[in-house]
Design a protein around this motif. Structure first.
Motif, PDB file in Angstrom:
ATOM      1  N   ALA A 185       0.839  -1.206   0.000  1.00 11.03           N
ATOM      2  CA  ALA A 185       0.000   0.000   0.000  1.00 11.03           C
ATOM      3  C   ALA A 185       0.869   1.250   0.000  1.00 11.03           C
ATOM      4  O   ALA A 185       0.565   2.239  -0.686  1.00 11.03           O
ATOM      5  CB  ALA A 185      -0.937  -0.021   1.208  1.00 11.03           C
ATOM      6  N   TRP A 186       1.956   1.232   0.783  1.00 13.03           N
ATOM      7  CA  TRP A 186       2.886   2.373   0.781  1.00 13.03           C
ATOM      8  C   TRP A 186       3.457   2.580  -0.619  1.00 13.03           C
ATOM      9  O   TRP A 186       3.537   3.709  -1.114  1.00 13.03           O
ATOM     10  CB  TRP A 186       4.018   2.119   1.771  1.00 13.03           C
ATOM     11  N   THR A 187       3.846   1.484  -1.249  1.00 18.05           N
ATOM     12  CA  THR A 187       4.430   1.563  -2.584  1.00 18.05           C
ATOM     13  C   THR A 187       3.439   2.153  -3.581  1.00 18.05           C
ATOM     14  O   THR A 187       3.785   3.036  -4.379  1.00 18.05           O
ATOM     15  CB  THR A 187       4.858   0.157  -3.044  1.00 18.05           C
ATOM     16  N   ALA A 188       2.209   1.671  -3.545  1.00 18.85           N
ATOM     17  CA  ALA A 188       1.193   2.178  -4.463  1.00 18.85           C
ATOM     18  C   ALA A 188       0.906   3.651  -4.212  1.00 18.85           C
ATOM     19  O   ALA A 188       0.733   4.436  -5.157  1.00 18.85           O
ATOM     20  CB  ALA A 188      -0.083   1.352  -4.331  1.00 18.85           C
ATOM     21  N   ALA A 189       0.857   4.047  -2.936  1.00 16.95           N
ATOM     22  CA  ALA A 189       0.584   5.447  -2.604  1.00 16.95           C
ATOM     23  C   ALA A 189       1.673   6.354  -3.155  1.00 16.95           C
ATOM     24  O   ALA A 189       1.392   7.418  -3.731  1.00 16.95           O
ATOM     25  CB  ALA A 189       0.459   5.604  -1.093  1.00 16.95           C
ATOM     26  N   PHE A 190       2.936   5.951  -2.995  1.00 17.65           N
ATOM     27  CA  PHE A 190       4.041   6.761  -3.504  1.00 17.65           C
ATOM     28  C   PHE A 190       3.981   6.886  -5.023  1.00 17.65           C
ATOM     29  O   PHE A 190       4.144   7.981  -5.586  1.00 17.65           O
ATOM     30  CB  PHE A 190       5.373   6.152  -3.063  1.00 17.65           C
ATOM     31  N   ALA A 191       3.737   5.772  -5.707  1.00 16.19           N
ATOM     32  CA  ALA A 191       3.674   5.807  -7.167  1.00 16.19           C
ATOM     33  C   ALA A 191       2.520   6.680  -7.653  1.00 16.19           C
ATOM     34  O   ALA A 191       2.691   7.510  -8.563  1.00 16.19           O
ATOM     35  CB  ALA A 191       3.539   4.383  -7.715  1.00 16.19           C
TER      36      ALA A 191
ATOM     37  N   THR B 273       3.145  -3.535  -8.003  1.00 15.77           N
ATOM     38  CA  THR B 273       2.225  -3.613  -6.866  1.00 15.77           C
ATOM     39  C   THR B 273       0.925  -4.308  -7.253  1.00 15.77           C
ATOM     40  O   THR B 273       0.418  -5.167  -6.524  1.00 15.77           O
ATOM     41  CB  THR B 273       1.925  -2.207  -6.325  1.00 15.77           C
ATOM     42  N   VAL B 274       0.385  -3.939  -8.416  1.00 16.91           N
ATOM     43  CA  VAL B 274      -0.854  -4.565  -8.888  1.00 16.91           C
ATOM     44  C   VAL B 274      -0.625  -6.050  -9.159  1.00 16.91           C
ATOM     45  O   VAL B 274      -1.480  -6.899  -8.823  1.00 16.91           O
ATOM     46  CB  VAL B 274      -1.362  -3.848 -10.147  1.00 16.91           C
ATOM     47  N   LEU B 275       0.512  -6.389  -9.744  1.00 17.83           N
ATOM     48  CA  LEU B 275       0.815  -7.792 -10.028  1.00 17.83           C
ATOM     49  C   LEU B 275       0.932  -8.596  -8.738  1.00 17.83           C
ATOM     50  O   LEU B 275       0.436  -9.724  -8.645  1.00 17.83           O
ATOM     51  CB  LEU B 275       2.119  -7.880 -10.828  1.00 17.83           C
ATOM     52  N   TRP B 276       1.571  -8.002  -7.717  1.00 14.71           N
ATOM     53  CA  TRP B 276       1.680  -8.680  -6.427  1.00 14.71           C
ATOM     54  C   TRP B 276       0.293  -8.889  -5.815  1.00 14.71           C
ATOM     55  O   TRP B 276      -0.027  -9.967  -5.305  1.00 14.71           O
ATOM     56  CB  TRP B 276       2.549  -7.868  -5.474  1.00 14.71           C
ATOM     57  N   GLY B 277      -0.539  -7.851  -5.850  1.00 18.00           N
ATOM     58  CA  GLY B 277      -1.872  -7.970  -5.291  1.00 18.00           C
ATOM     59  C   GLY B 277      -2.710  -9.012  -6.013  1.00 18.00           C
ATOM     60  O   GLY B 277      -3.462  -9.771  -5.382  1.00 18.00           O
ATOM     61  N   THR B 278      -2.578  -9.074  -7.331  1.00 15.91           N
ATOM     62  CA  THR B 278      -3.306 -10.084  -8.107  1.00 15.91           C
ATOM     63  C   THR B 278      -2.869 -11.488  -7.719  1.00 15.91           C
ATOM     64  O   THR B 278      -3.696 -12.401  -7.583  1.00 15.91           O
ATOM     65  CB  THR B 278      -3.069  -9.860  -9.609  1.00 15.91           C
ATOM     66  N   ALA B 279      -1.564 -11.656  -7.517  1.00 17.53           N
ATOM     67  CA  ALA B 279      -1.042 -12.966  -7.135  1.00 17.53           C
ATOM     68  C   ALA B 279      -1.576 -13.412  -5.782  1.00 17.53           C
ATOM     69  O   ALA B 279      -1.831 -14.609  -5.568  1.00 17.53           O
ATOM     70  CB  ALA B 279       0.483 -12.930  -7.117  1.00 17.53           C
TER      71      ALA B 279
ATOM     72  N   LEU C  97       9.895 -13.482 -10.589  1.00 21.26           N
ATOM     73  CA  LEU C  97      10.920 -12.887 -11.437  1.00 21.26           C
ATOM     74  C   LEU C  97      10.408 -11.609 -12.103  1.00 21.26           C
ATOM     75  O   LEU C  97      11.141 -10.623 -12.229  1.00 21.26           O
ATOM     76  CB  LEU C  97      11.365 -13.896 -12.494  1.00 21.26           C
ATOM     77  N   ALA C  98       9.151 -11.633 -12.530  1.00 23.17           N
ATOM     78  CA  ALA C  98       8.573 -10.443 -13.158  1.00 23.17           C
ATOM     79  C   ALA C  98       8.478  -9.293 -12.163  1.00 23.17           C
ATOM     80  O   ALA C  98       8.748  -8.131 -12.508  1.00 23.17           O
ATOM     81  CB  ALA C  98       7.190 -10.770 -13.727  1.00 23.17           C
ATOM     82  N   LEU C  99       8.103  -9.589 -10.917  1.00 23.01           N
ATOM     83  CA  LEU C  99       8.041  -8.549  -9.893  1.00 23.01           C
ATOM     84  C   LEU C  99       9.420  -7.927  -9.674  1.00 23.01           C
ATOM     85  O   LEU C  99       9.561  -6.702  -9.583  1.00 23.01           O
ATOM     86  CB  LEU C  99       7.519  -9.145  -8.579  1.00 23.01           C
TER      87      LEU C  99
END
Length: 441
Positions: free
Chosen positions: A246-252, A285-291, A305-307
């Motif tokens: 969430a911190w990462t997404a907020a910063f981006a 971040t979205v990819l991690w959340g989807t996973a 690896l993609a992350l």
């Protein structure tokens, strides 16, 4: 002294591409493959960390009014330790050579300790206690923690018969990628994005809360992972991981929002680097959340690896590239301007911030880097993209290095012109071009 760090960094990007290409695509089967661990450290430490340490030396006087307490010899020693340690550790991990791992594990902490000894006393003496000082201090502490955890893990590769604590790998990654890289980028972004891109400031609440919030999340996550002794992450750890995401997404998102409100309409390749970096960070971040939401997806090797690729190449390397195109031209102008003031040779033409590296060269390198990021991401599902992606990434890194060398060559030519003008004042040119139209970093 910062320029030596900055110009060295892209060469590790070339080394990463060449080494991984030589080791072959079979090393993408898992993030635990030795042939992947070695090159990744060339990218994380050699490219990203070297550039960030160099940039920090230049940015500290601007952010905090406190230049690092360094000598030329001390700075070169730190750079030598960093470069040699990175090469030894990467070679040792890739080739499973315990002696090289031991060498790298001795040299790299020495470089980190030396840099902290050069930097932290100035932070304390400066008396600055604002959000920027706190964020930089916490980022440096995170670097120290990541280094200690890395030593702990590396002990399992040193041939002493010690166990390999794989459960600490994610903790090591968290401190290195989020606590050090992302937090330092955030500290820089809240100052240089509004300064260079002429945008509104970041929200005050984010500026003051983001560093301690992320540091507390990482500290709590570390305690739980160490206490679990390798057991699968439980709900509290998953919640902390979600907090970091969430911190990462907020910063981006905040960075993309302020960039969208940019008042300067002139094209600027550094703006494109920032947008690419934030897009990649948000995509990771979205990819991690989807996973996390789709059962079975998180266990797929390609996903992890993609992350990592999105974070390192798409986010961290993109930010580094954009900052180098600001810092190095500024250093060229700054030093030449000081020489002019000292010698009185104000009539000699010197490169300014915009023509030290021509826009076409910057744009070509940016497009090559964007292709590398895209092709690299596709590689984890389309294996035939492996070599084209590495060719693009290595080419982008080489182009960046050549562009920086071009700026330094222009510096040398202008310096020689000033010296000749001083020796033959009657031949001094009558025109002058130079001076930044924005504050230095």
């Amino acid at each position: 002294m910062p320029v030596q760090f900055l110009v060295t960094a892209p060469l590790f990007g070339v080394a990463f591409a060449v080494t991984l290409a030589w080791l072959g695509p079979e090393n993408l089967q898992s993030r635990w493959m030795p042939g992947l661990l070695g090159p990744v450290h060339l990218l994380v430490i050699g490219y990203v960390a070297t550039a960030m340490l160099g940039a920090l030396q230049q940015l500290l006087p601007v952010l905090l009014g406190t230049p690092p307490a360094q000598t030329r010899t001390g700075g070169l020693l730190i750079l030598a330790l960093l470069a040699a340690g990175t090469a030894a550790l990467a070679a040792g991990l890739a080739g499973t050579e315990p002696l090289l791992v031991r060498s790298g594990s001795a040299l790299l902490p020495a470089a980190v300790i030396g840099f902290m000894a050069m930097t932290l006393p100035g932070l304390v003496r400066s008396g600055v206690r604002d959000a920027a000082a706190l964020t930089v201090t916490l980022a440096l502490l995170a670097l120290g923690i990541a280094t200690l955890l890395g030593l702990w893990i590396a002990a399992g590769h040193m041939g002493f018969g010690l166990g390999l604590p794989r459960h600490l790998t994610d903790v090591h990654l968290a401190w290195g990628l989020f606590g050090w890289i992302a937090l330092l980028v955030a500290a820089v972004a809240v100052h240089v994005v509004p300064m260079f891109q002429i945008t509104p400031p970041y929200p005050r609440a984010f500026v003051h809360v983001q560093a301690p919030a992320l540091f507390m999340l990482l500290a709590s996550y570390t305690i739980l992972r160490i206490a679990s002794a390798g057991a699968p992450p439980a709900l509290p750890e998953r919640m902390l991981e979600a907090g970091i995401a969430a911190w990462t997404a907020a910063f981006a998102l905040l960075t993309l929002r302020v960039l969208a409100q940019r008042r300067r309409r002139l094209p600027d390749v550094t703006l494109d680097f920032w947008r690419l970096a934030m897009g990649a960070l948000l995509g990771a971040t979205v990819l991690w959340g989807t996973a996390q939401a789709v059962p079975g997806l998180v266990s797929q090797p390609a996903l992890g690896l993609a992350l990592g690729w999105l974070f390192l190449s798409g986010f961290a390397v993109s930010v580094v590239n954009g900052m180098l195109y600001k810092i190095v031209p500024f250093l060229v102008w700054l030093h030449l301007n000081r020489v002019q003031v000292r010698t009185g040779m104000r009539g000699v033409r010197i490169p300014n911030l915009h023509d030290a590296i021509p826009a076409l060269l910057q744009r070509t390198q940016f497009l090559t880097h964007a292709v590398a990021v895209t092709a690299g991401l596709a590689t984890f599902w389309l294996p035939w993209m492996f070599y084209p992606a590495l060719f693009a990434f290595g080419g982008s890194s080489l182009l960046l290095w050549l562009n920086l060398v071009y700026a330094l060559t222009r510096y040398r030519h202008a310096l020689n012109a000033i010296e000749r003008a001083g020796a033959h004042p009657t031949r001094m040119p009558t025109t002058q071009r130079g001076g930044p139209d924005t504050a230095g970093p």
